[in-house]
Design an enzyme around this catalytic site. Structure first.
Site, PDB file in Angstrom:
ATOM      1  CB  CYS A  55       0.678  -3.825 -11.738  1.00 44.23           C
ATOM      2  SG  CYS A  55       0.569  -4.037  -9.816  1.00 44.23           S
ATOM      3  CB  SER A 115       3.101  -2.112  -7.873  1.00 39.17           C
ATOM      4  OG  SER A 115       2.330  -2.830  -6.877  1.00 39.17           O
ATOM      5  CG  HIS A 156       1.017   2.358  -5.728  1.00 38.72           C
ATOM      6  ND1 HIS A 156       0.210   3.251  -5.406  1.00 38.72           N
ATOM      7  CD2 HIS A 156       0.775   1.335  -5.426  1.00 38.72           C
ATOM      8  CE1 HIS A 156      -0.763   2.601  -4.841  1.00 38.72           C
ATOM      9  NE2 HIS A 156      -0.408   1.566  -4.921  1.00 38.72           N
ATOM     10  CG  HIS A 201       5.798  -5.324 -10.969  1.00 38.01           C
ATOM     11  ND1 HIS A 201       5.137  -3.943 -11.205  1.00 38.01           N
ATOM     12  CD2 HIS A 201       4.840  -5.962 -10.419  1.00 38.01           C
ATOM     13  CE1 HIS A 201       3.824  -3.917 -10.903  1.00 38.01           C
ATOM     14  NE2 HIS A 201       3.933  -5.138  -9.987  1.00 38.01           N
ATOM     15  CB  CYS A 222       2.018  -8.837 -10.954  1.00 37.02           C
ATOM     16  SG  CYS A 222       1.850  -7.848  -9.190  1.00 37.02           S
TER      17      CYS A 222
HETATM   18  P1  PAD Z   1      -6.187  -1.059  -9.750  1.00 39.62           P
HETATM   19  O1  PAD Z   1      -5.942   0.456  -9.793  1.00 39.62           O
HETATM   20  O2  PAD Z   1      -6.227  -1.759 -10.823  1.00 39.62           O
HETATM   21  O3  PAD Z   1      -7.431  -1.469  -8.595  1.00 39.62           O
HETATM   22  C1  PAD Z   1      -7.583  -0.454  -7.457  1.00 39.62           C
HETATM   23  C2  PAD Z   1      -9.091  -0.486  -7.324  1.00 39.62           C
HETATM   24  O4  PAD Z   1      -9.568  -0.062  -6.124  1.00 39.62           O
HETATM   25  C3  PAD Z   1      -9.945   0.072  -8.506  1.00 39.62           C
HETATM   26  O5  PAD Z   1     -11.001  -0.610  -8.882  1.00 39.62           O
HETATM   27  C4  PAD Z   1     -10.618   1.530  -7.706  1.00 39.62           C
HETATM   28  O6  PAD Z   1     -11.807   1.888  -8.205  1.00 39.62           O
HETATM   29  C5  PAD Z   1     -10.806   0.826  -6.313  1.00 39.62           C
HETATM   30  N1  PAD Z   1     -10.846   1.923  -5.351  1.00 39.62           N
HETATM   31  C6  PAD Z   1     -10.101   3.033  -5.120  1.00 39.62           C
HETATM   32  N2  PAD Z   1     -10.431   3.658  -4.064  1.00 39.62           N
HETATM   33  C7  PAD Z   1     -11.470   3.032  -3.389  1.00 39.62           C
HETATM   34  C8  PAD Z   1     -12.275   3.378  -2.084  1.00 39.62           C
HETATM   35  N3  PAD Z   1     -12.170   4.093  -1.470  1.00 39.62           N
HETATM   36  N4  PAD Z   1     -12.967   2.043  -1.928  1.00 39.62           N
HETATM   37  C9  PAD Z   1     -13.380   0.885  -2.604  1.00 39.62           C
HETATM   38  N5  PAD Z   1     -12.638   0.822  -3.826  1.00 39.62           N
HETATM   39  C10 PAD Z   1     -11.793   1.957  -4.101  1.00 39.62           C
HETATM   40  O7  PAD Z   1      -4.943  -1.563  -8.889  1.00 39.62           O
HETATM   41  P2  PAD Z   1      -4.303  -3.094  -8.846  1.00 39.62           P
HETATM   42  O8  PAD Z   1      -5.408  -4.153  -8.695  1.00 39.62           O
HETATM   43  O9  PAD Z   1      -3.298  -3.193  -9.909  1.00 39.62           O
HETATM   44  O10 PAD Z   1      -3.403  -3.146  -7.501  1.00 39.62           O
HETATM   45  C11 PAD Z   1      -4.132  -2.807  -6.455  1.00 39.62           C
HETATM   46  C12 PAD Z   1      -3.297  -2.525  -5.036  1.00 39.62           C
HETATM   47  O11 PAD Z   1      -2.361  -3.867  -4.936  1.00 39.62           O
HETATM   48  C13 PAD Z   1      -2.105  -1.542  -5.429  1.00 39.62           C
HETATM   49  O12 PAD Z   1      -1.924  -0.894  -4.256  1.00 39.62           O
HETATM   50  C14 PAD Z   1      -0.862  -2.328  -5.652  1.00 39.62           C
HETATM   51  O13 PAD Z   1       0.367  -1.664  -5.337  1.00 39.62           O
HETATM   52  C15 PAD Z   1      -1.247  -3.557  -4.781  1.00 39.62           C
HETATM   53  C16 PAD Z   1      -0.311  -4.535  -5.168  1.00 39.62           C
HETATM   54  N6  PAD Z   1       0.239  -5.448  -3.952  1.00 39.62           N
HETATM   55  C17 PAD Z   1       0.851  -6.476  -4.246  1.00 39.62           C
HETATM   56  C18 PAD Z   1       1.457  -7.297  -3.136  1.00 39.62           C
HETATM   57  O14 PAD Z   1       2.376  -8.266  -3.356  1.00 39.62           O
HETATM   58  N7  PAD Z   1       0.737  -7.294  -1.878  1.00 39.62           N
HETATM   59  C19 PAD Z   1       1.165  -7.022  -5.696  1.00 39.62           C
HETATM   60  C20 PAD Z   1       0.668  -5.956  -6.619  1.00 39.62           C
HETATM   61  C21 PAD Z   1       0.065  -5.264  -6.322  1.00 39.62           C
HETATM   62 ZN    ZN Z   2       2.008  -5.705  -9.652  1.00 34.48          ZN
END
Ligand code: PAD
Ligand code: ZN
Length: 368
Positions: A38, A40, A43, A59, A166
């Protein structure tokens, strides 16, 4: 047993032999079958998100109970479980009001890197290694608090169960639980990675009429269509705010979900919603980042901004429910797992995530 450890920000993970202690009172040891990769975790590796180091990352995961500590009667060796990155006590104000993701128990474990008694079960040559969000799924064996597990049907393949821990709970939950998107609504998802694709399929489950996917990579937009997007916009080629307005009779969308964690796209998402619309922030922005939003528009346009932590889920209800939807053919999990890597190749899995090559990948610890 093997585990993947982050020693310092900016460094690759070290896959090495670690010592894991037996579960103590109220804890459970799990043999991890699969751990999801993921953003996160990335990050934390980049330093955008902090965690006490060194740490066994991961996670998102699922596995089989190996041993239980004293006082644990609800799990037994052999049970199949999804691992939760926010354990919840079930008794505090937040748990009782149906918001277990906001419980102090999980937050304390997340920020300390210790289990509830203030210690870690992981070490290497006498050096303490921390837990990540109480899960640490990038290890063959891990120890969790009893409140951080959900028992599942043993027929569900464990890699598919892992991603529910997640990406699916967060993405589908943001739409169904946090925003409560209604049939016929229009919604935008910015960022079509593992979590965003699940916001898209959450939109399909909710009966949204327009599900507009925005990304900067065409391969992600192709995944988005597979997960139910009705329209796609490549934000590196057109102005996505104008494109959304064109698709929504000039108004803007009813809902926008920001699933990247970038202050610029959070601002864009705010500008993509109509008057009275709702922005849901799912992406994890760098800890010191601030967002710029026109102050008077909040009042004049009655826009709403919501955060969504762990899809505002009630995991013991939502994880089995999501897995039942998968069994019924209504939730795409097989399609979500683009690649599987052995733990020895975990840094390659993170490179593929950085380059945007996969929907989701999982690290396979066992073959079940
Ligand atoms: P990922 O890297 O698989 O997806 C991110 C996507 O964003 C990719 O497809 C990128 O191409 C796209 N992207 C990047 N920059 C841009 C832009 N400027 N415009 C449009 N698209 C863009 O990540 P993920 O899906 O594993 O996680 C996404 C986010 O969610 C990340 O910040 C993660 O930390 C967060 C998250 N939040 C929670 C929560 O509880 N809120 C839980 C898990 C993950
Ligand atoms: Zn996650």
């Amino acid at each position: 047993m093997k585990g993947a450890v982050l020693y310092a920000v900016g460094q690759p993970l070290q896959v090495e032999e670690l010592t894991v202690q037996n579960p103590r009172q109220g804890e459970v040891m799990v043999r991890v079958a699969a751990g999801g990769v993921c953003h996160s975790d990335l990050h934390v590796m980049n330093g955008d998100l902090t965690a006490p180091l060194p740490v066994v990352l991961g996670h998102e995961g699922a596995g089989v109970v190996e041993k239980v500590g004293e006082g644990v009667s609800e799990f037994k060796p052999g049970d199949h479980v999804v691992l939760l990155w926010r354990a919840s006590c079930g008794e505090c104000f937040f748990c009782l009001s149906g918001r277990p993701a906001l419980c102090d128990l999980g937050a304390g474990i997340r920020w300390s890197g210790h289990l509830a008694d203030g210690t870690s079960r992981f070490s290497r040559a006498g050096q303490e290694i921390r837990h990540f969000a109480g899960v640490s799924s990038f290890a063959e064996l891990t120890v969790l608090p009893r409140e951080g597990l959900v028992k599942i049907d043993p027929e569900i393949p464990l890699a598919q169960a892992a991603v529910v821990g997640c990406a699916v709970m967060t993405g589908v939950g943001a739409v169904i639980n946090t925003a409560k998107v209604e049939p016929g609504a229009s919604m935008v998802v910015i960022g079509c990675g593992g979590v965003g694709l699940n916001a898209i399929q959450g939109g399909s489950l909710a009966g949204a009429e327009k599900i507009i996917a925005v990304d900067i990579l065409d391969n992600k937009l192709a995944y988005a269509r597979q997960f139910g997007a009705t329209h796609t916009i490549n934000a590196s080629q057109v102005d996505p705010i104008e494109a959304i307005k064109e698709l929504t009779e000039g108004r803007g969308a009813d809902y926008a979900f920001e699933v990247i964690g970038n202050p610029k796209t959070i601002t864009q998402a705010y500008r993509m919603i109509r008057r009275g619309g709702t922005l849901v922030v799912v992406g994890v922005a760098p800890v010191t980042a601030e967002v710029s939003i026109n102050a008077s528009s909040i009042m004049l346009e009655e826009k709403m901004i919501r955060g969504s932590l762990y899809g505002s889920c009630r995991p013991k209800l939502d994880a089995p429910r999501l897995l039942n939807l998968y069994k019924a053919g209504k939730l795409k999990l097989d399609e979500l797992i683009s690649r599987e890597y052995p733990i020895a190749q975990i840094n390659e899995a993170f490179d593929a995530l950085r380059r945007g090559e996969v929907a989701r990948s999982v690290i396979r610890m066992t073959s079940s």
